[in-house]
Design an enzyme around this catalytic site. Structure first.
Site, PDB file in Angstrom:
ATOM      1  N   GLU A 170      59.714  -5.794  19.272  1.00 49.05           N
ATOM      2  CA  GLU A 170      58.592  -6.351  20.020  1.00 49.05           C
ATOM      3  C   GLU A 170      57.791  -7.293  19.119  1.00 49.05           C
ATOM      4  O   GLU A 170      57.267  -6.875  18.092  1.00 49.05           O
ATOM      5  CB  GLU A 170      57.684  -5.225  20.518  1.00 49.05           C
ATOM      6  CG  GLU A 170      56.577  -5.722  21.414  1.00 49.05           C
ATOM      7  CD  GLU A 170      55.651  -4.604  21.884  1.00 49.05           C
ATOM      8  OE1 GLU A 170      55.255  -3.766  21.067  1.00 49.05           O
ATOM      9  OE2 GLU A 170      55.322  -4.589  23.080  1.00 49.05           O
ATOM     10  N   GLU A 176      51.939   5.218  26.944  1.00 48.82           N
ATOM     11  CA  GLU A 176      52.342   3.898  27.474  1.00 48.82           C
ATOM     12  C   GLU A 176      52.571   3.024  26.247  1.00 48.82           C
ATOM     13  O   GLU A 176      51.614   2.635  25.581  1.00 48.82           O
ATOM     14  CB  GLU A 176      51.218   3.289  28.320  1.00 48.82           C
ATOM     15  CG  GLU A 176      50.793   4.113  29.520  1.00 48.82           C
ATOM     16  CD  GLU A 176      51.783   4.056  30.643  1.00 48.82           C
ATOM     17  OE1 GLU A 176      52.656   3.169  30.653  1.00 48.82           O
ATOM     18  OE2 GLU A 176      51.690   4.918  31.523  1.00 48.82           O
ATOM     19  N   LYS A 235      38.566   5.854  22.970  1.00 47.62           N
ATOM     20  CA  LYS A 235      38.609   5.209  21.653  1.00 47.62           C
ATOM     21  C   LYS A 235      39.226   3.831  21.851  1.00 47.62           C
ATOM     22  O   LYS A 235      40.444   3.681  21.893  1.00 47.62           O
ATOM     23  CB  LYS A 235      39.468   6.064  20.712  1.00 47.62           C
ATOM     24  CG  LYS A 235      39.053   6.020  19.249  1.00 47.62           C
ATOM     25  CD  LYS A 235      39.131   4.650  18.627  1.00 47.62           C
ATOM     26  CE  LYS A 235      40.532   4.240  18.254  1.00 47.62           C
ATOM     27  NZ  LYS A 235      40.629   2.827  17.868  1.00 47.62           N
ATOM     28  N   CYS A 269      52.436  -5.984  26.958  1.00 50.20           N
ATOM     29  CA  CYS A 269      53.515  -5.010  26.740  1.00 50.20           C
ATOM     30  C   CYS A 269      54.733  -5.319  27.607  1.00 50.20           C
ATOM     31  O   CYS A 269      55.860  -5.071  27.200  1.00 50.20           O
ATOM     32  CB  CYS A 269      52.998  -3.606  27.009  1.00 50.20           C
ATOM     33  SG  CYS A 269      52.185  -3.472  28.607  1.00 50.20           S
TER      34      CYS A 269
HETATM   35  P1  NAD Z   1      48.408   0.313  18.103  1.00 46.91           P
HETATM   36  O1  NAD Z   1      49.393   1.372  18.395  1.00 46.91           O
HETATM   37  O2  NAD Z   1      48.343  -0.243  16.744  1.00 46.91           O
HETATM   38  O3  NAD Z   1      46.916   0.847  18.413  1.00 46.91           O
HETATM   39  C1  NAD Z   1      46.582   1.407  19.676  1.00 46.91           C
HETATM   40  C2  NAD Z   1      45.381   2.305  19.497  1.00 46.91           C
HETATM   41  O4  NAD Z   1      45.747   3.420  18.671  1.00 46.91           O
HETATM   42  C3  NAD Z   1      44.180   1.651  18.831  1.00 46.91           C
HETATM   43  O5  NAD Z   1      43.008   2.082  19.483  1.00 46.91           O
HETATM   44  C4  NAD Z   1      44.260   2.197  17.401  1.00 46.91           C
HETATM   45  O6  NAD Z   1      43.013   2.240  16.737  1.00 46.91           O
HETATM   46  C5  NAD Z   1      44.774   3.596  17.652  1.00 46.91           C
HETATM   47  N1  NAD Z   1      45.417   4.225  16.505  1.00 46.91           N
HETATM   48  C6  NAD Z   1      45.935   3.641  15.394  1.00 46.91           C
HETATM   49  N2  NAD Z   1      46.465   4.582  14.571  1.00 46.91           N
HETATM   50  C7  NAD Z   1      46.283   5.777  15.186  1.00 46.91           C
HETATM   51  C8  NAD Z   1      46.631   7.119  14.851  1.00 46.91           C
HETATM   52  N3  NAD Z   1      47.274   7.423  13.732  1.00 46.91           N
HETATM   53  N4  NAD Z   1      46.318   8.089  15.722  1.00 46.91           N
HETATM   54  C9  NAD Z   1      45.693   7.804  16.895  1.00 46.91           C
HETATM   55  N5  NAD Z   1      45.329   6.558  17.253  1.00 46.91           N
HETATM   56  C10 NAD Z   1      45.614   5.558  16.411  1.00 46.91           C
HETATM   57  O7  NAD Z   1      48.652  -0.780  19.206  1.00 46.91           O
HETATM   58  P2  NAD Z   1      47.917  -2.174  19.356  1.00 46.91           P
HETATM   59  O8  NAD Z   1      48.375  -3.047  18.241  1.00 46.91           O
HETATM   60  O9  NAD Z   1      46.444  -1.952  19.556  1.00 46.91           O
HETATM   61  O10 NAD Z   1      48.481  -2.687  20.758  1.00 46.91           O
HETATM   62  C11 NAD Z   1      49.699  -3.335  20.884  1.00 46.91           C
HETATM   63  C12 NAD Z   1      50.756  -2.368  21.361  1.00 46.91           C
HETATM   64  O11 NAD Z   1      50.326  -1.753  22.579  1.00 46.91           O
HETATM   65  C13 NAD Z   1      52.049  -3.061  21.689  1.00 46.91           C
HETATM   66  O12 NAD Z   1      53.128  -2.324  21.183  1.00 46.91           O
HETATM   67  C14 NAD Z   1      52.077  -3.057  23.210  1.00 46.91           C
HETATM   68  O13 NAD Z   1      53.345  -3.123  23.780  1.00 46.91           O
HETATM   69  C15 NAD Z   1      51.396  -1.784  23.519  1.00 46.91           C
HETATM   70  N6  NAD Z   1      50.871  -1.791  24.890  1.00 46.91           N
HETATM   71  C16 NAD Z   1      51.510  -1.031  25.827  1.00 46.91           C
HETATM   72  C17 NAD Z   1      51.051  -1.036  27.143  1.00 46.91           C
HETATM   73  C18 NAD Z   1      51.735  -0.210  28.208  1.00 46.91           C
HETATM   74  O14 NAD Z   1      51.154  -0.019  29.257  1.00 46.91           O
HETATM   75  N7  NAD Z   1      52.930   0.282  27.977  1.00 46.91           N
HETATM   76  C19 NAD Z   1      49.951  -1.810  27.487  1.00 46.91           C
HETATM   77  C20 NAD Z   1      49.342  -2.567  26.512  1.00 46.91           C
HETATM   78  C21 NAD Z   1      49.807  -2.547  25.200  1.00 46.91           C
END
Ligand code: NAD
Length: 502
Positions: A400, A269, A194, A303
């Site tokens: 963040e 992650e 997804k 991240c």
């Molecule tokens: P997000 O948590 O908003 O979304 C991530 C994914 O989760 C998307 O595909 C989204 O559609 C999905 N999602 C949203 N609500 C959901 C739910 N209720 N249940 C299941 N899935 C759901 O994050 P983002 O804004 O896309 O990305 C930014 C974040 O990702 C930042 O906090 C960043 O630090 C983190 N990140 C972490 C890493 C790592 O390796 N630790 C790497 C990249 C990004």
């Protein structure tokens, strides 16, 4: 700021022709519309304009994708073929990725505002490298021989964990896709990916290449959509593991959904607020460049971004002066321009969130050393911003921001540096700049984070496990640790000789 002219020269650089081929869900080896017929807009962050409408998968579409993945796992060839055969197909997939580098780099640029040049030279070649790394590991998966006590002996079998749900974010659409699918494919799992709603295009392109490479139907499914599709994956009764990368808030929801459904295995992650510690013995010019690189790369949407920079008091004033000068040379503009350092934030919501944090920083009493504003007449561009006069408990230090915003602070002693570095709820990464081996050893052992970069930053490698401590999550991507998370260990025990009590 560059023009958005398609396929033409714009202010001295070329914008390649943008050709979006795949916008439907990829289920059981075919591109299909969402059952509801719904689509959602995907916008180009350079302009804010709609570039495509993409199928909006919902719960029913996730059900179909999981059914295909379940069938492929329970009865299909992928988990049953030899690791060597899986590896050969993955190698072919990697070759196809290399042959289409430019096409997918374009998609990540118009979806996520990523620098086109870096996509072509770094992100996509690293993704095919990762695929090859795990292709090479696919025929080296083995358990252990167990001598055991009493009159028993045994061995462990490493078996694929089953159907995996991968939920990924938008900041590195290609990297995140391959972080997840590569070890899972090598292990013999089948999967539903997804992608994030902001950046769905490259994942669909990769699904098409996977089919061309010979990955059997049903093994790799891609359901584009938003939180509804993500939540359907996290709570699905027929998914054996969910591997999530995204925010800490949504990670918590994913874990709750897994607990309330079938207690599927979860790895998370999550977010970060990583410190970069610069000691008095550092070369100041090198440290300034590294600090700038650590936070402004990918417009701070990383991240592991080094968002908290702590400089030892002996070189602090010099560092501040040089950092302010260096920020002037960090150019912001069209990500297709090869001479630009920083493109636009991913979308309007992220753009507004970063600007809001900059305002919060000012209100909290921090001083804007450089930047602090949006720039350009369209799109979501923000100046590289540095705050000084920052206190440990300010929101801009604890939360963040996920944007090009550096908080610059001072420390006196090693103990103080360690304490400050550990003083957030996150523990994803950290950087140290020093020539002193004693400081390096002591600090790297004392910081609670999943990766410590010494005199470098973003030192990623396929063979180097990566993942967080504390509220940055658990479970690793990359390295053999990631392969292990898609494998179950099964023990088989036999008697050594016939024993009366067995
Ligand atoms: P997000 O948590 O908003 O979304 C991530 C994914 O989760 C998307 O595909 C989204 O559609 C999905 N999602 C949203 N609500 C959901 C739910 N209720 N249940 C299941 N899935 C759901 O994050 P983002 O804004 O896309 O990305 C930014 C974040 O990702 C930042 O906090 C960043 O630090 C983190 N990140 C972490 C890493 C790592 O390796 N630790 C790497 C990249 C990004």
């Amino acid at each position: 700021m560059g023009s958005e002219t398609n396929g033409k020269m714009a202010e001295g650089f070329e914008i390649p022709e943008i050709n979006i081929k795949f916008t439907q869900l990829f289920i059981n080896g075919h591109f299909v519309d969402a059952l509801s017929g719904k689509t959602f807009e995907t916008r180009d962050p350079r302009t804010g304009e709609v570039v495509a409408r993409v199928a909006e998968g919902g719960k029913d579409d996730v059900n179909l994708a999981v059914k295909a993945a379940r069938e492929a796992f329970d009865h299909g060839p992928w988990p049953r073929m030899s690791g060597y055969e899986r590896g050969r197909i993955m190698m072919k997939f990697a070759d196809l990725v290399d042959q289409h580098t430019e096409d997918v780099a374009i998609l990540d640029t118009i979806n996520a505002g990523k620098l086109f040049k870096i996509g072509k030279l770094v992100d996509i070649p690293s993704a095919s490298h990762l695929l090859r790394y795990y292709a090479g590991a696919a025929d080296k998966i083995h358990g252990e021989t167990l001598k055991l006590s009493r009159e028993l002996q045994g061995y462990t079998l490493k078996e694929p964990i089953g159907v995996v749900g991968h939920i990924i974010p938008w900041n590195y659409p290609t990297t995140m896709f391959f972080f997840k699918i590569s070890p899972a494919l090598a292990a013999g799992c089948t999967m539903v990916v997804k992608p994030a709603e902001q950046s769905p295009l490259s994942a669909l392109y990769y699904a098409h290449l996977a089919k061309q490479a010979g990955i059997p139907d049903g093994v790799l499914n891609v359901v584009t959509g938003g939180p509804t599709a993500g939540a359907a994956v996290a709570s699905h009764m027929d998914i054996d593991k969910v591997s999530f990368t995204g925010s800490t808030e949504v990670g918590r929801l994913v874990m709750e959904a897994a607990a309330k459904s079938n207690l599927k295995s979860v790895s998370l992650e999550l977010g970060g607020k990583s410190p970069l510690l610069i000691f008095d013995d550092a070369d100041v010019d090198m440290a300034v460049n590294l600090a700038q690189f650590a936070i402004f790369t990918n417009k701070g949407e990383i991240c592991v971004a080094g968002s908290r920079v702590y400089v030892q008091e002996g070189i602090y004033d010099q560092f501040v002066k040089k950092a302010a000068e260096a920020a002037k040379n960090w150019s912001v503009g069209d990500p297709f321009n090869p001479n630009i350092h920083q493109g636009p934030q991913v979308d309007k919501a992220q753009f507004e969130k970063v600007l809001k944090y900059i305002e919060i920083g000012k209100k909290e009493g921090a001083t804007v050393l450089t930047g602090g504003n949006a720039c350009g007449d369209k799109g979501y561009y923000i100046e590289p911003t540095i705050f000084t006069d920052v206190k440990d408990d300010m929101k801009i230090v604890q939360e963040e921001i996920f944007g090009p915003v550096m908080s610059l602070m001072k420390f006196k002693t090693i103990e103080e540096a360690i304490e400050k570095a550990n003083n957030t709820k996150y523990g994803l990464a950290a950087g140290i700049v020093t020539k002193d081996l004693n400081i390096t050893n002591r600090v790297s052992r004392s910081i609670r984070a999943g990766v410590i970069w010494v005199n470098c930053y973003f030192g990623f490698d396929a063979d180097c496990p990566f993942g967080g401590f504390k509220m940055s999550g658990f479970g690793k991507d990359m390295g053999l640790d990631a392969l292990d998370k898609y494998l179950h260990s099964k023990s088989v025990v036999t008697p050594i000789y016939n024993s009366p009590w067995l």
